[in-house]
Write an enzyme that holds these catalytic residues in place. Structure first.
Site, PDB file in Angstrom:
ATOM      1  CG  ASN A   9      -1.816   1.258   1.430  1.00  0.00           C
ATOM      2  OD1 ASN A   9      -1.842   2.014   0.502  1.00  0.00           O
ATOM      3  ND2 ASN A   9      -2.292   1.458   2.501  1.00  0.00           N
ATOM      4  CE  LYS A  11       0.278   3.246   4.927  1.00  0.00           C
ATOM      5  NZ  LYS A  11      -0.029   3.596   6.082  1.00  0.00           N
ATOM      6  CG  HIS A  98      -5.915   1.637   5.336  1.00  0.00           C
ATOM      7  ND1 HIS A  98      -5.550   2.605   6.208  1.00  0.00           N
ATOM      8  CD2 HIS A  98      -4.681   0.827   4.895  1.00  0.00           C
ATOM      9  CE1 HIS A  98      -4.147   2.376   6.387  1.00  0.00           C
ATOM     10  NE2 HIS A  98      -3.791   1.304   5.732  1.00  0.00           N
ATOM     11  CD  GLU A 100      -2.962   5.183   6.874  1.00  0.00           C
ATOM     12  OE1 GLU A 100      -2.866   5.350   5.550  1.00  0.00           O
ATOM     13  OE2 GLU A 100      -1.992   4.777   7.175  1.00  0.00           O
ATOM     14  CD  GLU A 170      -3.690  -2.714   7.232  1.00  0.00           C
ATOM     15  OE1 GLU A 170      -2.435  -2.827   6.835  1.00  0.00           O
ATOM     16  OE2 GLU A 170      -4.209  -1.721   7.041  1.00  0.00           O
ATOM     17  N   GLY A 176       2.237   1.985  10.506  1.00  0.00           N
ATOM     18  CA  GLY A 176       2.986   3.080  10.220  1.00  0.00           C
ATOM     19  C   GLY A 176       3.889   3.582  11.570  1.00  0.00           C
ATOM     20  CB  SER A 216       5.175  -2.048  11.656  1.00  0.00           C
ATOM     21  OG  SER A 216       4.615  -0.706  11.974  1.00  0.00           O
ATOM     22  N   GLY A 237       2.668  -1.254   4.170  1.00  0.00           N
ATOM     23  CA  GLY A 237       2.796   0.166   3.941  1.00  0.00           C
ATOM     24  C   GLY A 237       4.032   0.558   3.714  1.00  0.00           C
ATOM     25  N   GLY A 238       4.887   1.358   4.740  1.00  0.00           N
ATOM     26  CA  GLY A 238       6.148   1.868   4.416  1.00  0.00           C
ATOM     27  C   GLY A 238       7.172   0.917   3.843  1.00  0.00           C
TER      28      GLY A 238
END
Ligand code: PEP
Length: 255
Positions: A9, A11, A98, A100, A170, A176, A216, A237-238
């Protein structure tokens, strides 16, 4: 056997040029190094979808997904993107709910059920996200909340339709933050979700549904997380923004 998936993802990260460079690097590394039956989904920003899909080409392993879609079919909804638009550019999957989107755009239950429905109606695979904030886990109410999130947005589906959905657990406190759920915490919640699905749809159906862990995930913890029997891959993600690390995470998913 359930489909194993590692989804990235992005983002709201990367310029168009950076996104193209990352895609090209990833396609090369994944084609050279990844073996077995794991599928990879790159969930990229809307303006990049068509180009990233072209760069991925005819890969049987890698596909491209969106990060959201509208609950409406079409019309006067400025700034929104319809599931039918994603379908028309051959995007096969979309992240829905998600944390967010839940946190910053107040998305929840009934709205997310509508998004799941419209995605399915257009032949897209919804990657439906659920997970608890830290204070809910601290009150020991995480299992109740996640069961409710799954119920309110998915339990109206038929047994046939639910099998088209991928679920991503999640925990919000792990997204994150660099703070990962332990493998045991992930496995416990995935088993809770699967049991809940079994209670509604039966064990055979529940056993077919792919449940991803997100929060993470990195190249250092992926092996342990992906070794859990009910963890069928990851939503990353990251670490999905770095070609070397994301490829190593994909390689940790033994399928
Ligand atoms: C995510 O975006 O779904 C996610 C899990 O992010 P991160 O891996 O950065 O925690």
């Amino acid at each position: 056997m359930r489909q194993k998936i590692v989804a990235g993802n992005w983002k709201m990260n990367k310029t168009f040029q950076e996104g193209k460079a990352l895609t090209s690097e990833l396609v090369g590394m994944i084609n050279d190094e990844v073996r077995g039956n794991v599928k990879v989904i790159l969930c990229v920003p809307f303006p990049y979808l068509d180009t990233v899909r072209s760069l991925v080409g005819q890969s049987s392993r890698i596909s491209v997904g969106a990060q959201n879609c509208s609950e409406h079919a079409s019309g006067a909804y400025t700034g929104e993107v319809a599931a039918s638009m994603l379908k028309s550019i051959e995007i096969p999957s979309v992240i829905i709910g998600h944390s967010e989107r839940r946190q910053y755009f107040a998305e929840a239950g009934v709205l997310l059920a509508k998004k799941v429905d419209i995605a399915l109606a257009n032949g897209l695979t919804p990657i439906y996200c659920c997970g608890e904030p830290l204070e809910v886990r601290e009150r020991n109410e995480h299992e109740t909340l996640v069961r409710k999130q799954v119920e309110e947005s998915l339990f109206h589906l038929s047994a046939e339709a639910i099998q088209q959905v991928v679920i991503a657990y999640e925990p919000v406190w792990a997204i994150g933050t660099g703070k990962t759920a332990t493998a045991q915490q992930a496995q416990d919640m995935h088993a809770v979700i699967r049991q809940h699905l079994a209670g509604k749809y039966g064990k055979t159906v529940a056993e077919t549904i792919t449940i991803l862990y997100g929060g993470s995930v990195n190249a250092g913890n992926a092996n342990e997380l992906f070794a859990c029997p009910d963890v069928d891959g990851g939503l990353v993600g990251g670490a999905s923004l770095k070609s070397r690390e994301f490829t190593d995470i994909i390689k940790a998913m033994k399928a």
